[in-house]
Design a protein around this motif. Structure first.
Motif, PDB file in Angstrom:
ATOM      1  N   TYR A  17       4.197   6.731  -4.363  1.00 38.46           N
ATOM      2  CA  TYR A  17       3.905   6.855  -5.800  1.00 38.46           C
ATOM      3  C   TYR A  17       4.755   5.892  -6.627  1.00 38.46           C
ATOM      4  CZ  TYR A  17       2.090  11.234  -4.024  1.00 38.46           C
ATOM      5  OH  TYR A  17       1.428  12.170  -3.304  1.00 38.46           O
ATOM      6  N   TYR A  51       0.832  -1.196   0.000  1.00 42.56           N
ATOM      7  CA  TYR A  51       0.000   0.000   0.000  1.00 42.56           C
ATOM      8  C   TYR A  51       0.870   1.250   0.000  1.00 42.56           C
ATOM      9  CZ  TYR A  51      -3.307   3.506   1.700  1.00 42.56           C
ATOM     10  OH  TYR A  51      -4.080   4.626   1.840  1.00 42.56           O
ATOM     11  N   ASN A  61      -7.417  11.605   0.514  1.00 39.91           N
ATOM     12  CA  ASN A  61      -6.329  12.389   1.103  1.00 39.91           C
ATOM     13  C   ASN A  61      -5.300  12.636   0.022  1.00 39.91           C
ATOM     14  OD1 ASN A  61      -4.591  10.087   0.896  1.00 39.91           O
ATOM     15  ND2 ASN A  61      -5.542   9.289   2.748  1.00 39.91           N
ATOM     16  N   ASN A  62      -4.257  13.381   0.329  1.00 41.19           N
ATOM     17  CA  ASN A  62      -3.276  13.773  -0.686  1.00 41.19           C
ATOM     18  C   ASN A  62      -2.780  12.607  -1.515  1.00 41.19           C
ATOM     19  OD1 ASN A  62      -2.915  16.537  -0.666  1.00 41.19           O
ATOM     20  ND2 ASN A  62      -1.654  16.476   1.187  1.00 41.19           N
ATOM     21  N   GLU A  63      -2.323  11.569  -0.795  1.00 46.29           N
ATOM     22  CA  GLU A  63      -1.690  10.459  -1.499  1.00 46.29           C
ATOM     23  C   GLU A  63      -2.694   9.756  -2.404  1.00 46.29           C
ATOM     24  OE1 GLU A  63      -1.476  10.935   1.782  1.00 46.29           O
ATOM     25  OE2 GLU A  63       0.664  11.152   2.254  1.00 46.29           O
ATOM     26  N   GLU A  64      -3.903   9.523  -1.850  1.00 42.67           N
ATOM     27  CA  GLU A  64      -4.876   8.774  -2.638  1.00 42.67           C
ATOM     28  C   GLU A  64      -5.408   9.593  -3.803  1.00 42.67           C
ATOM     29  OE1 GLU A  64      -6.449   5.742   0.805  1.00 42.67           O
ATOM     30  OE2 GLU A  64      -7.902   6.999  -0.260  1.00 42.67           O
ATOM     31  N   ILE A  78       0.685   4.100  -2.736  1.00 44.61           N
ATOM     32  CA  ILE A  78      -0.027   5.306  -2.368  1.00 44.61           C
ATOM     33  C   ILE A  78       0.890   6.411  -1.857  1.00 44.61           C
ATOM     34  CG2 ILE A  78      -1.895   6.264  -0.972  1.00 44.61           C
ATOM     35  CD1 ILE A  78      -2.835   4.324  -3.112  1.00 44.61           C
ATOM     36  N   THR A  79       1.713   6.116  -0.841  1.00 42.79           N
ATOM     37  CA  THR A  79       2.468   7.240  -0.288  1.00 42.79           C
ATOM     38  C   THR A  79       3.766   7.486  -1.031  1.00 42.79           C
ATOM     39  OG1 THR A  79       3.469   5.811   1.352  1.00 42.79           O
ATOM     40  CG2 THR A  79       1.574   7.069   2.053  1.00 42.79           C
TER      41      THR A  79
END
Lengths: 288, 357, 355
Positions: free
Chosen positions: A250, A243, B59-62, A247-248
């Motif tokens: 990229y 994840y 949120n930002n990342e998503e 997500i965090t």
């Protein structure tokens, strides 16, 4: 003419299945596999190569987390088997016919709420200001609030609770098919309880044990919310890293690589488990 | 065979697009939880009866991951933070330039508007304008932790087992400030930044035994603070303001090195299909009477000249209890994140998470 | 000397009495059958002997020693189950070795014993086969071998032929009897099929509603049944309901329903009581006899079945009488007027059943 219609109906029958397999399983996996082989060389620039896999091998945090995930999943599987077997045996063999459906339903109840709600249920119970800690203080067993969350034990308990049903269901269905006469024959021929259990019940239930273990192991290794929410600060779990990559960070390429590795590794563990116990996948589906 | 396959694909594609074409007057909003209160949506739909508002919370990342997955389509208006636009646009090309003539920029606070424009201009085109701003800092229960003043206090053994933080980039930056470094100045130099990250990682691993757990959202943070299990935590100021109303002992403390300020913006995804409606929404929520409704829901301060005054009473008193003018002057606005930095930070965060005490 | 003895054994399930004060003894080395309709309690009785149920009252002795306190796996009584209960996850050799291993036999001797018992049941060399590869009759023999390898005091067999087809069943009857001779072990056999019981047994107990009606050799049961139930259940019989006119010298004059009058041997039934008269087909002959043991009628049909052929005679009152025609050689044709007669001593009258 007749064979043409036969062919047509076969095609019509197989199409949804084939579409399902191709669109929902093969294509996404192929896509993930393809992305995992992309090396990023700059903004919007990619090359083909194995760098992502090398990065995985070069970073102990990643493979340690994968090993930890696998090891804890195996532990959860074993515990689920130890807990699920007596329950399944009771439902299939000891409980009265009328109460079986009810007992089965009781096992299903946890599935009626989402993972998230179940995890929060555990949090409410186990947190420092939670119900169990409070009850223990009230009973005078402990003097100060005790934190029961945020450790591996809690993660394992929460996971076992979540997956044990998937162990019980296949076990009940195999044990249900066992003729009681086999047990009586086992005793009659001089077997002790333990012998009958070890040489008759367990081998008979083996297809259920194997399929239950495969399901629980795969579910556990692929779970996300329970280990994160119950494990707190020490809850490294491989799916969380996937994840994070997606997500965090990229970093879809690394995330895809991790996904492929998780699939390969869990498949390997299942294969090794089958080999070690001398079972084959065929025995779990094709029972004589 | 080939033609039939093509036909099938074309049919599928038409089926997928038909839904969105039929409702061209839908504004699909991709934003933060609480950034689209029902009251405002109703008001907006009354004013523009031919526009339906659909909201997706994220949120930002998503937000970036979602837009990246679709190549920037599927939404008509997104609200990432100001530091998350430049690199994402360079890497993934997911936004389209704004037509500033359609936006009532006069309503915006000039310094915030200039800051955001400076951060999000690529090839002379502006990609975002400010909406609301707020800060990240620490939140303390002043009965238990009266002396908390900075990021480093989270690792103070005096609060052993009673502190918390969110394991995301904010705490890396905050900790760096707390250790006397300035990460924003190191953004341009990746080696120096990595060096800083290594120090921060070591510090946070050492700190791990001091904290109770990492929080992951406003709800579990609120639970930890209100139950008293945690007395000091990294936080968003808006969460702290909400708790202040429930327990006045819980206050937001701007760290002495400066609270980290973020600005949530308006940006239009590349595949947006309702630009007019998006501009209408932007101008609508910046009207003074709507700013108060929005701020009541989000707890953040609107990017308008008198943003703090337009806060609802309870939020305003919480802000005034937390900030004085020197704190406001000391705000550290997040700088644009250059490409690749998030990956370095992600590895650092994983190292911290995986470390055993 | 009895290998197995049951003393007033009673088993109740709640208010239902499944087995009601049953006593019997099985002499060493004999073949003893319990014959009864389903639900008569015979399976419960067998399960008590095997130890799967405990009697509510009474005692069970094996080799003159009470076994009530022995667990099933401690009793030297082995059982062949109705559906055999061969272990599907073991091969033939392992199935047979199971009991030996439970008993703790030396590993080295197990292989030889398995081989020897397979030889004795006529299936040498099948150790490695899977149970599913065997035919019905072979499974049967393996199930017996699995028990016999343990040299039990008594072998219990719970309707093991029930699942076989007719031809194989006929064959297995003889084979079972031979196996019993060969092993010289006491067999206790449960069945609802009277022909199985008669063919194989030294002694048969006829069981009905939890009680033993009669114990005796097959010939005794056949020729001298003590009750209407036994007369009806064991062998074929023509069965006529009627009422006793009068009794003299143990011979009763019975007024049958429909008008005919016959004379029958009767014990214990008084004037005016309702009775059933049983006459076996093979005691009836074509032709006229004395009054009271002669009926006249018309040939209704001829049923050819080799040595079991029958002539069906319909009396004017509508009774169908089965007459044995052993050779199938009678010259009668359907519709012929005939008279039939029998030895009055072979016509038996028993008090009518309530049912």
């Amino acid at each position: 003419m007749r064979s043409d219609t036969g062919k047509l109906s076969l095609i019509l029958l197989m199409t949804p299945f084939a579409l399902w397999i191709v669109l929902l399983i093969i294509l996404p996996q192929a896509g993930i596999g393809y992305v995992s082989l992309q090396e990023k060389v700059g903004p919007r620039q990619y090359e083909f190569g194995f760098k992502n896999y090398m990065d995985f091998l070069g970073e102990p945090i990643y493979w340690n987390t994968l090993l930890r995930t696998a090891w804890m999943s195996i532990l959860v599987t074993i515990l689920a088997l130890l807990i699920g077997f007596p329950v399944a045996y009771y439902i299939a063999k000891i409980a009265k016919k009328q109460s079986r459906a009810g007992l089965f339903l009781l096992c299903l109840i946890p599935l009626w709420v989402s993972d998230l709600v179940r995890a929060f249920g555990w949090i409410v119970l186990l947190r420092e200001t939670g119900i169990i800690s409070g009850a223990l203080q009230w009973l005078g067993i402990i003097g100060e609030p005790v934190e029961l969350l945020y450790n591996d034990m809690t993660v394992i308990i929460g996971l076992v609770y979540t997956v044990v049903l998937f162990m019980i269901v296949p076990l009940v269905s195999t044990l249900d098919g066992m003729d009681d006469a086999l047990l009586e024959a086992g005793y009659n021929l001089g077997g002790s309880r333990f012998t009958v259990f070890r040489r008759i019940i367990v081998p008979y239930a083996m297809p259920g044990i194997v399929s239950g273990c495969i399901i629980t192991f795969m579910l556990t290794a692929g779970s996300y919310l329970t280990p994160i929410l119950l494990g707190g600060k020490n809850s490294s779990w491989f799916t969380e890293q996937i994840y994070n990559q997606f997500i965090t960070r990229y970093n879809w390429e690394a995330g895809a690589t991790f996904g492929v590795l998780l699939l390969l590794f869990t498949s390997f563990v299942v294969w090794a488990g089958l080999r070690l116990t001398g079972q084959s996948l065929a025995t779990t589906v094709a029972k004589e | 065979m080939k033609t039939s396959l093509k036909l099938m694909l074309a049919g599928t594609a038409m089926g997928l697009t038909a839904g969105s074409m039929a409702s061209a007057e839908t504004l699909r909003l991709l934003t933060w939880g609480s950034y689209a209160p029902d009251e405002l949506i109703q008001k907006f739909e009354e004013e523009y009866p031919d526009i339906d508002v659909e909201v997706t919370f994220s949120n930002n990342e998503e937000m970036i991951a979602k837009l990246r997955a679709t190549g920037g389509s599927g939404y008509d208006l997104a609200q990432p933070s100001h530091d998350r636009i430049y690199a994402a646009q360079l890497e993934y090309d997911i936004y389209k330039p704004l037509d500033l003539s359609q936006i009532n920029t006069d309503a915006m606070s000039a310094n915030l508007l200039d800051g955001v424009k400076a951060n999000t201009t690529i090839d002379g085109e502006v990609y975002a304008v400010p909406h609301q701003w707020g800060t990240s800092g620490i939140m303390a229960n002043i009965k238990e932790a009266p002396d908390a003043s900075g990021w480093a206090d989270l690792c103070d053994p005096a609060y052993q087992g009673k502190t918390s933080m969110r394991l995301r980039r904010t705490i890396l930056l905050g900790t760096a400030f707390g250790m006397g470094m300035n990460p924003f100045e190191l953004y341009a130099d990746k080696d120096a930044y990595q060096d800083m990250l290594d120090k921060v990682t070591a510090k946070l691993i050492e700190c791990k035994s001091n904290i109770k757990t990492y929080w992951s959202g406003g709800d579990d943070l609120s639970g930890l603070m209100l139950s008293g299990e945690v007395v000091l935590s990294e936080t968003w100021d808006s969460t702290a303001y909400k708790l202040y109303n429930e327990n006045p002992d819980i206050v937001f403390v701007p760290p002495e090195t400066g609270a980290l300020a973020w600005i949530d913006t308006f940006a239009i995804p590349k595949g947006g299909e309702a630009d007019d409606a998006a501009y209408k929404w932007i101008n609508f929520v910046l009207r003074p009477e709507n700013v108060t409704i929005m701020s009541a829901s989000t707890g953040a301060i609107a990017a308008v000249p008198n943003g703090i005054e337009l806060l609802p009473d309870d939020k305003r008193s919480a802000v005034q209890a937390a900030f004085d003018q020197s704190d406001l002057d000391n705000l550290k606005f997040f700088a644009n994140i250059p490409p690749g930095l998030e990956d370095m930070e992600g590895l650092a965060l994983e190292r911290i998470k995986a470390a055993t005490e | 000397m009895y290998d197995l003895e049951s003393k007033s054994v009673t088993k109740r399930f709640g208010s239902f009495t499944a087995v009601d004060s049953v006593s019997f003894g099985v002499p060493s080395g004999s073949f003893f059958s319990i014959l009864g309709p389903s639900g008569c309690g015979k399976t419960t009785l067998m399960r008590m002997i095997a130890g799967f149920e405990n009697p509510s009252e009474g005692d069970i002795l094996i080799k003159d020693r009470s076994v009530l306190n022995d667990a099933p796996n401690k009793r030297n009584v082995k059982m062949v189950f109705q559906h055999l209960a061969l272990f599907p996850m073991m091969n033939v050799g392992e199935n047979i070795a199971y009991g030996l291993r439970c008993r703790g036999d030396a590993k080295s001797s197990i292989g030889d014993k398995v081989k020897a018992v397979l030889d004795r049941v006529g299936l040498p060399g099948v150790e490695e086969k899977q149970v599913s590869q065997l035919s019905g009759g072979q499974k049967q023999r393996i199930a017996i071998a699995r028990c016999m390898v343990l040299e039990p005091d008594v072998l219990l067999l719970d309707e093991p032929l029930g699942a076989l087809d007719l031809k194989l069943r006929e064959h297995m009857k003889i084979e079972l009897k031979q196996l019993q001779h060969q092993f010289e072990t006491t067999f206790l056999y449960i069945t609802h099929d009277q022909s199985e019981a008669l063919v194989m047994s030294d002694n048969v107990a006829v069981m009905n509603a939890g009680r033993f009606e009669q114990i005796g050799s097959p010939k005794e049961l056949y020729d001298r049944p003590v009750s209407g139930f036994v007369a009806g259940f064991v062998g074929d019989a023509n069965r006529w309901a009627g009422r006793i006119d009068r009794v003299s010298d143990g011979m009763a004059r019975v007024q049958l329903e429909g008008g005919d009058v016959v004379v029958a041997t009767s014990e214990g039934a008084g004037d005016g009581s309702s009775v059933e008269v049983f006459v076996r087909p093979e005691v009836i002959k074509i032709g006229a006899g004395p009054e009271g043991s002669t009926l006249s009628g018309k040939v209704d049909s001829l049923l050819f079945n080799g040595a079991n052929s029958r002539v069906l005679v319909k009396t004017p009152s509508g009774k169908l009488v089965e007459v044995a025609d052993p050779s199938g050689a009678s010259t009668l044709a359907e519709g012929d007027e005939v008279q039939i007669h029998w030895d009055p001593k072979r016509a038996l009258a028993f008090p009518g059943e309530a049912a």
